[in-house]
Motif scaffolding. Sequence first.
Motif: not given
Length: 74
Positions: A5-12
């Motif tokens: 899932x492309x989320x800010x948390x995952x990106x971080x």
Amino acid sequence: MNLNEATKENLSFIINDMADHLQVVNRSIMDPEDYDLEKYDELKSLHDLIKQKGRLSVSETEAFVQELASNRRK
């Protein structure tokens, strides 16, 4: 954690995990805020490749860091 899932948390998470794996000393170049969520798939592919390769040579590490730099916001 579902990194598909492309989320800010995952990106971080993937940016910080790559910085750890690449042993980046200057963490300012690996600030998750400098990366667009639109590039998530590309960054996740890099993350997956780094995890798959395991140990990296110096030249491979430099190549990954350069690729990450090309994905940063200008």
